[in-house]
Design an enzyme around this catalytic site. Structure first.
Site, PDB file in Angstrom:
ATOM      1  N   ILE A   1       0.740  -1.283  -0.024  1.00 50.86           N
ATOM      2  CA  ILE A   1       0.072   0.250   0.122  1.00 50.86           C
ATOM      3  C   ILE A   1       0.728   1.243  -0.057  1.00 50.86           C
ATOM      4  O   ILE A   1       0.196   2.428  -0.049  1.00 50.86           O
ATOM      5  CB  ILE A   1      -0.883   0.001   1.065  1.00 50.86           C
ATOM      6  CG1 ILE A   1      -0.223  -0.109   2.638  1.00 50.86           C
ATOM      7  CG2 ILE A   1      -2.053  -1.095   1.056  1.00 50.86           C
ATOM      8  CD1 ILE A   1      -0.969  -0.103   3.764  1.00 50.86           C
TER       9      ILE A   1
ATOM     10  N   GLY B   1      11.718   5.655  -0.446  1.00 44.64           N
ATOM     11  CA  GLY B   1      13.108   5.394  -0.850  1.00 44.64           C
ATOM     12  C   GLY B   1      13.877   4.388   0.274  1.00 44.64           C
ATOM     13  O   GLY B   1      14.610   3.557  -0.565  1.00 44.64           O
TER      14      GLY B   1
ATOM     15  N   GLY C   1      11.775   2.409   2.422  1.00 42.59           N
ATOM     16  CA  GLY C   1      10.821   1.453   3.239  1.00 42.59           C
ATOM     17  C   GLY C   1       9.496   1.146   2.237  1.00 42.59           C
ATOM     18  O   GLY C   1       9.301   1.694   1.241  1.00 42.59           O
TER      19      GLY C   1
ATOM     20  N   LYS D   1       5.297  -1.957   8.137  1.00 44.00           N
ATOM     21  CA  LYS D   1       6.506  -1.373   7.431  1.00 44.00           C
ATOM     22  C   LYS D   1       7.771  -2.106   7.582  1.00 44.00           C
ATOM     23  O   LYS D   1       8.169  -2.471   8.579  1.00 44.00           O
ATOM     24  CB  LYS D   1       6.641   0.020   8.335  1.00 44.00           C
ATOM     25  CG  LYS D   1       7.404   1.206   7.685  1.00 44.00           C
ATOM     26  CD  LYS D   1       7.417   2.559   7.957  1.00 44.00           C
ATOM     27  CE  LYS D   1       7.597   2.699   9.563  1.00 44.00           C
ATOM     28  NZ  LYS D   1       7.681   4.274   9.916  1.00 44.00           N
TER      29      LYS D   1
ATOM     30  N   ASP E   1       9.190  16.418  14.839  1.00 42.08           N
ATOM     31  CA  ASP E   1       8.618  16.608  13.464  1.00 42.08           C
ATOM     32  C   ASP E   1       7.200  16.591  13.268  1.00 42.08           C
ATOM     33  O   ASP E   1       6.652  15.927  12.565  1.00 42.08           O
ATOM     34  CB  ASP E   1       9.487  15.211  12.842  1.00 42.08           C
ATOM     35  CG  ASP E   1       9.195  15.518  10.979  1.00 42.08           C
ATOM     36  OD1 ASP E   1       9.288  16.590  10.800  1.00 42.08           O
ATOM     37  OD2 ASP E   1       9.303  14.482  10.362  1.00 42.08           O
TER      38      ASP E   1
END
Length: 658
Positions: free
Chosen positions: A350, A354, A356, A373, A467
């Site tokens: 899905i 770059g 993963g 993941k 982040d």
């Protein structure tokens, strides 16, 4: 007259190389190759502040006298000896392993006699230009890296050319000078080169599209003006013509092929997106060429020349890592669908980034879907792998319903890292604003309060997200509640009071468009209030549909975050909500709310608070989201690669050093 060559120089293998080179030269027309590509190409106009490196006066005199047959060798030697750096370079080359001398040469006159006048002329010129480059503009570290990489390429080209029967010294000089003008073009056209994406296109394609030529053509034109040998000019002008070279065995086995191979080596500024694949293709066509063994030989030679450095990753290590990544990438063409990881069976890919790839998965016993993941480990440093594990570990300890849940993590039998996380249906806050425009004040407050719930738990455990941005805030449906917020990506999380333990080059982390001043100026000092600045930037984006600062280069953006004030007057909201956003975006952290609960309390006192309910959210989704299709699966793949900041967009996560 030129002095006699010592008998130790002429060996059978050296004689064979010369004979092979003579045969190659009889079949390759250097001048024709040059004419086809230069076609009268003139040098680009550079700003007056940018000075192209030129040889010193003593070398200019040397070049004038070297072509006169009557000039004594000792007179030429005296001119070279006026510049100790160039004299040292000449002696280093003549004493190198390629010359196969029995005795070490310490006399410049004797070195000239051994090399021959024409070869000495080229070596002196290249050494002079290298010395001039070291005095060019740019940071000391940057120029040191460029010079080291050019030396690395030159040694590599010489080794390859020695295998294929060409002239190793022509290959050495060509590789040394192949990117001579690139730093100057990058300085003159900085905005153009900042748009370069090595993963998407070739550098020469970008240059030809904007500059009416590329750096290899401009450099060859300059070397031709300086009367370098045709073999050097041809090798430089063709070193990016890989398709043509690989179709012609004669070119592959010439100096041109050797220089083209050296130009594929990984460096600070990657010019070919498929460099490692092309290296493997050259290896197929040159049976005696092993690109990893050649790298090991070059590393050994460089160690002899300049010693070892803990800051330098060897060429062999860099190429090995890229080769492993290429092999792994080929293996990943085989789908993981229906493969099992622990209790989870992968059903569908899905998402992919770059480093993963993400699969939807099902539990063998439970009906609950999950997202898995997986991380491509071959190209990643130990630090990045540790950060992946930290993200999985820390996120699994957080229990807030507004934080994405992690169920499991581990490593496959072939070394691929993975973790299993909550499968989310919905969209990111960034996608919501992009697709439906700015949001009303009451909805923004509703969403921000939920983000505060996630951050409150993280901050209470001494964790700073670092982040927070619209892309890392997902809107989903949870237990029938729409507009339910999930905070994603704790990959850059910092543990309070432990940040100074990080390496200096890895402390400045985050997304420039949302980065607080202290995260730029003093990353050791980030704390909970750093996340509040980013949350203020998220609020500004939601209300206006714009980032705090737009249409700026990365250096300009970072300066704006530190010193400029956003356009608060453009915010279509109440004065009280505007004041809260302004307080979050104060440049000094002491002037912001001192904790996330204080911010949540201020938001709760706004007149528009509690005006947007889950019922209204449900109605909005029903009206605006096409019920005939499934909501897009939203699984964010964080950017875990260390990248040079100038190549990144404003809203992408970056890690960079000064």
């Amino acid at each position: 007259m030129e002095g006699p060559r010592p008998s130790s120089v002429i060996r059978p293998v050296k004689l064979l190389r010369r004979l092979q080179n003579d045969r190659a030269e009889s079949m390759l027309n250097w001048q024709e190759l040059i004419a086809q590509r230069l076609q009268g190409q003139s040098l680009p106009q550079l700003p007056s502040r940018i000075q192209i490196p030129r040889p010193p006066q003593c070398i200019a005199e040397f070049l004038q006298l070297v072509d006169r047959p009557s000039t004594p060798l000792n007179e030429l030697a005296l001119l070279i000896e006026k510049d100790s750096e160039i004299a040292t370079s000449v002696l280093r080359i003549v004493n190198g392993s390629q010359m196969m001398l029995r005795e070490r040469v310490s006399s410049i006159s004797r070195a000239i006699g051994i090399l021959g006048l024409q070869r000495c002329k080229m070596l002196v010129m290249s050494a002079a230009i290298q010395a001039s480059m070291s005095k060019c503009s740019g940071s000391h570290k940057q120029m040191r890296n460029l010079l080291l990489e050019s030396q690395e390429r030159a040694l590599y080209a010489r080794r390859v050319c020695g295998m294929t029967g060409g002239d190793p010294e022509v290959a050495y000089i060509s590789a040394l000078l192949q990117d001579l003008l690139l730093p100057h073009l990058m300085e003159a056209h900085s905005e153009l080169y900042e748009t370069y994406r090595p993963e998407k296109n070739r550098l020469v394609e970008l240059e030809n599209g904007q500059l009416n030529g590329d750096h290899s053509i401009f450099t060859a034109a300059l070397l031709s003006q300086w009367n370098f040998a045709d073999g050097v000019v041809a090798s430089v002008v063709m070193h990016h013509s890989h398709d043509e070279i690989l179709r012609n065995e004669l070119l592959v086995r010439s100096e041109i092929g050797a220089v083209a191979v050296s130009g594929l080596l990984p460096g600070t500024f990657q010019q070919e997106p498929k460099g490692i694949s092309l290296l493997m293709e050259y290896q197929k066509q040159i049976p005696e060429f092993d690109f990893l063994q050649a790298a090991a030989d070059v590393d050994e030679e460089l160690t002899t020349l300049i010693g070892t450095s803990p800051m330098r990753t060897t060429l062999g290590d860099r190429l090995s890592r890229l080769a492993c990544a290429a092999i792994q990438e080929n293996q990943e063409q085989v789908s993981w669908v229906e493969r099992t990881l622990g209790s989870y069976t992968l059903e569908e890919k899905i998402g992919q980034g770059g480093v993963g790839v993400v699969y939807r998965a099902r539990h063998s016993m439970l009906r609950r879907p999950a997202a898995v993941k997986m991380l491509k480990t071959a190209t990643l440093s130990q630090q990045v792998l540790e950060r992946f594990e930290v993200e999985a570990h820390i996120t699994s300890e957080l229990s807030s319903p507004h934080t994405v849940q992690v169920y499991d993590y581990g490593m496959t039998s072939d070394g691929t890292l993975y973790y299993v996380m909550e499968y989310l249906k919905g969209m990111s806050l960034s996608e919501l604003v992009a697709n439906y425009g700015p949001l009303p004040e009451d909805r923004v407050i509703h969403l921000l309060c939920q983000v505060c719930g996630s951050l409150a738990e993280a901050h209470s455990k001494g964790l700073v997200h670092r982040d927070i941005k619209a892309e890392n805030i997902a809107l989903t449906v949870c237990g029938g509640a729409h507009d339910f917020v999930k905070v994603l990506d704790f990959g850059l999380v910092a543990v309070k009071d432990e940040i100074p333990d990080l390496p200096d080059s890895c402390k400045i982390m985050g997304t420039p468009a949302y980065m607080a001043p202290e995260a730029i100026q003093a990353p050791d000092l980030v704390d909970e209030r750093t996340d509040l600045y980013a949350l203020g930037a998220v609020a500004y984006f939601c209300i206006t549909g714009k980032l705090l600062f737009e249409n700026l280069t990365l250096p300009q953006l970072l300066r704006a975050q530190v010193a400029e004030t956003p356009k608060f007057g453009e915010m279509p909201c109440s004065d009280e909500f505007r004041a809260i956003i302004q307080s979050c975006l104060q440049k000094k952290s002491a002037d912001r709310p001192q904790g996330v609960m204080e911010l949540a309390s201020q938001l709760g006192r706004c007149q528009a608070a509690n005006s947007w309910s889950f019922e209204e959210a449900q109605q909005w989704w029903k009206e605006h989201v096409d019920s005939s299709r499934k909501n897009a699966s939203h699984v964010l793949i964080p950017s875990l690669e260390t990248q040079l900041a100038p190549t990144k967009d404003q809203d992408e996560t970056v890690i960079f050093s000064d």
